[in-house]
Design an enzyme around this catalytic site. Structure first.
Site, PDB file in Angstrom:
ATOM      1  N   GLU A 110      -6.047  12.804   4.010  1.00  9.43           N
ATOM      2  CA  GLU A 110      -4.800  12.806   5.097  1.00  9.43           C
ATOM      3  C   GLU A 110      -4.715  14.331   6.876  1.00  9.43           C
ATOM      4  OE1 GLU A 110      -4.330  10.654   6.650  1.00  9.43           O
ATOM      5  OE2 GLU A 110      -5.144   9.040   6.802  1.00  9.43           O
TER       6      GLU A 110
ATOM      7  N   CYS B 226     -10.288  -1.525   4.962  1.00  7.40           N
ATOM      8  CA  CYS B 226      -8.784  -0.410   3.078  1.00  7.40           C
ATOM      9  C   CYS B 226      -8.842  -1.559   1.840  1.00  7.40           C
ATOM     10  CB  CYS B 226      -7.562  -1.113   4.028  1.00  7.40           C
ATOM     11  SG  CYS B 226      -6.338  -0.455   3.154  1.00  7.40           S
ATOM     12  N   ASN B 227      -8.970  -0.906   0.950  1.00  8.51           N
ATOM     13  CA  ASN B 227      -9.566  -1.557  -0.110  1.00  8.51           C
ATOM     14  C   ASN B 227      -7.782  -2.216  -0.334  1.00  8.51           C
ATOM     15  OD1 ASN B 227     -11.773  -0.952  -2.101  1.00  8.51           O
ATOM     16  ND2 ASN B 227     -11.472   1.243  -0.770  1.00  8.51           N
ATOM     17  N   THR B 228      -6.756  -1.679  -0.480  1.00  8.85           N
ATOM     18  CA  THR B 228      -5.102  -2.209  -0.436  1.00  8.85           C
ATOM     19  C   THR B 228      -5.206  -3.808  -0.025  1.00  8.85           C
ATOM     20  OG1 THR B 228      -4.402   0.063  -0.678  1.00  8.85           O
ATOM     21  CG2 THR B 228      -3.049  -1.728  -0.186  1.00  8.85           C
TER      22      THR B 228
ATOM     23  N   HIS C 211     -10.105   6.630   1.682  1.00  6.44           N
ATOM     24  CA  HIS C 211     -10.152   7.440   1.659  1.00  6.44           C
ATOM     25  C   HIS C 211     -10.815   8.799   0.498  1.00  6.44           C
ATOM     26  CE1 HIS C 211      -7.073   6.647   3.861  1.00  6.44           C
ATOM     27  NE2 HIS C 211      -6.681   7.399   4.335  1.00  6.44           N
TER      28      HIS C 211
ATOM     29  N   CYS D 250     -10.932   3.298  -3.149  1.00  9.32           N
ATOM     30  CA  CYS D 250      -9.542   3.726  -1.649  1.00  9.32           C
ATOM     31  C   CYS D 250     -11.017   4.003  -1.107  1.00  9.32           C
ATOM     32  CB  CYS D 250      -9.065   4.417  -1.789  1.00  9.32           C
ATOM     33  SG  CYS D 250      -7.724   4.671  -0.603  1.00  9.32           S
TER      34      CYS D 250
ATOM     35  N   ASP E 277      -8.659   0.581   8.652  1.00  6.38           N
ATOM     36  CA  ASP E 277      -7.771   1.552   7.808  1.00  6.38           C
ATOM     37  C   ASP E 277      -6.647   1.634   7.951  1.00  6.38           C
ATOM     38  OD1 ASP E 277      -8.085   2.266   5.262  1.00  6.38           O
ATOM     39  OD2 ASP E 277      -8.607   4.029   6.005  1.00  6.38           O
ATOM     40  N   SER E 278      -6.176   2.019   7.006  1.00  2.00           N
ATOM     41  CA  SER E 278      -4.718   2.866   7.508  1.00  2.00           C
ATOM     42  C   SER E 278      -4.593   3.786   7.788  1.00  2.00           C
ATOM     43  CB  SER E 278      -3.793   2.951   6.104  1.00  2.00           C
ATOM     44  OG  SER E 278      -4.505   3.531   5.031  1.00  2.00           O
TER      45      SER E 278
END
Length: 267
Positions: A154, A74-76, A188, A186, A11-12
């Protein structure tokens, strides 16, 4: 690849830990290698060209560990670069969070009005609406970008007044549109799930695609004969591209468990 080969997840940033937690709950014997690209978070504000480059590089890091399966947490990346991951993996199965979340939302909606929240890149791609309407063309999908949710997660701002204020701003329109289901588009966002749920009220079902991905992972490994059936419960091996100390602190906050080693890697 064999039954004791690890599952790779990337993931990011810290958001993919929600997927790690769900996979651990469903498959406690599996070894997990997790990479959080904390040097380049967030992905959702980047161009498609950049996201596809990052996806290739993130996959290469996990491939060093010879995983039997890779989960794109990561959804993106799931929306814009899943094909890049699949090509980089050769014959290794790849599971993206987007499809799993869409399928679960279609199953549970009662009034065929589904809300989706995600990064600007995910929402602009319209990938969730396409995935949902591919399954049921009668469903109306209403999407809302929530870019500030990622930095709030974050920073660990779970109950911060600013988070509640921004959640009310972002979710007001979806609430007024009469949705009965909301997809957290997302990884997150489940970290902020309590604030999101309180803002929406009790009548809207929240879909966390991490749970759907974990079940899909179990089915896929079982079908392929690669399910680890040992009685060991290994700690995940954690990799980050920056700020390992901060990641360690947030890991303990979100996972509620002892901290495994965190390794710093270059991207």
């Amino acid at each position: 690849m064999h039954t004791e080969s690890p599952i790779g997840i990337f993931d990011s940033g810290i958001g993919g830990l929600t997927v790690v937690k769900a996979v651990q709950a469903a498959l406690p014997s599996e070894q997990i290698i997790y990479f959080g690209d904390t040097a380049r978070v967030p992905y959702g504000t980047k161009s498609q060209v950049t996201i596809r480059k990052y996806a290739s590089e993130d996959t290469a890091i996990l491939m060093r560990y010879q995983p039997k399966l890779i989960i794109v947490a990561c959804n993106t990346v799931s929306a814009l670069a899943l094909d890049v991951v699949e090509k980089s993996c050769s014959n290794i199965p790849v599971i993206g969070v987007l499809k799993a979340g869409a399928e679960l939302a279609v199953q549970v909606t009662r009034n065929n009005r589904i809300g989706v929240i995600g990064t600007q890149a995910t929402v602009s791609s319209n990938a969730y609406a396409r995935a949902i309407n591919h399954l049921d063309s009668e469903i109306e999908v209403l999407s809302q970008a929530c870019p500030l949710f990622v930095p709030f997660a974050e920073e660990g701002f779970i109950d911060h007044p600013a988070t509640k204020l921004i959640a009310d701003e972002y979710l007001a329109e979806l609430r007024s549109q009469g949705i009965d289901t909301l997809v957290l588009g997302c990884t997150h966002y489940p970290i902020l799930r309590r604030v999101i749920a309180e803002t929406l009220g009790p009548n809207i079902r929240i879909i966390d695609s991490a749970e759907a991905v974990a079940l899909r992972t179990r089915d896929l490994l079982s079908e392929s004969g690669k399910l680890n059936t040992s009685r060991k419960t290994p700690a995940p091996h954690l990799l980050v591209s920056d700020l390992p100390q901060k990641f360690s602190m947030l890991y303990q906050l979100f996972m509620g468990s002892e901290l495994p080693d965190v390794e710093l890697v270059e991207v």
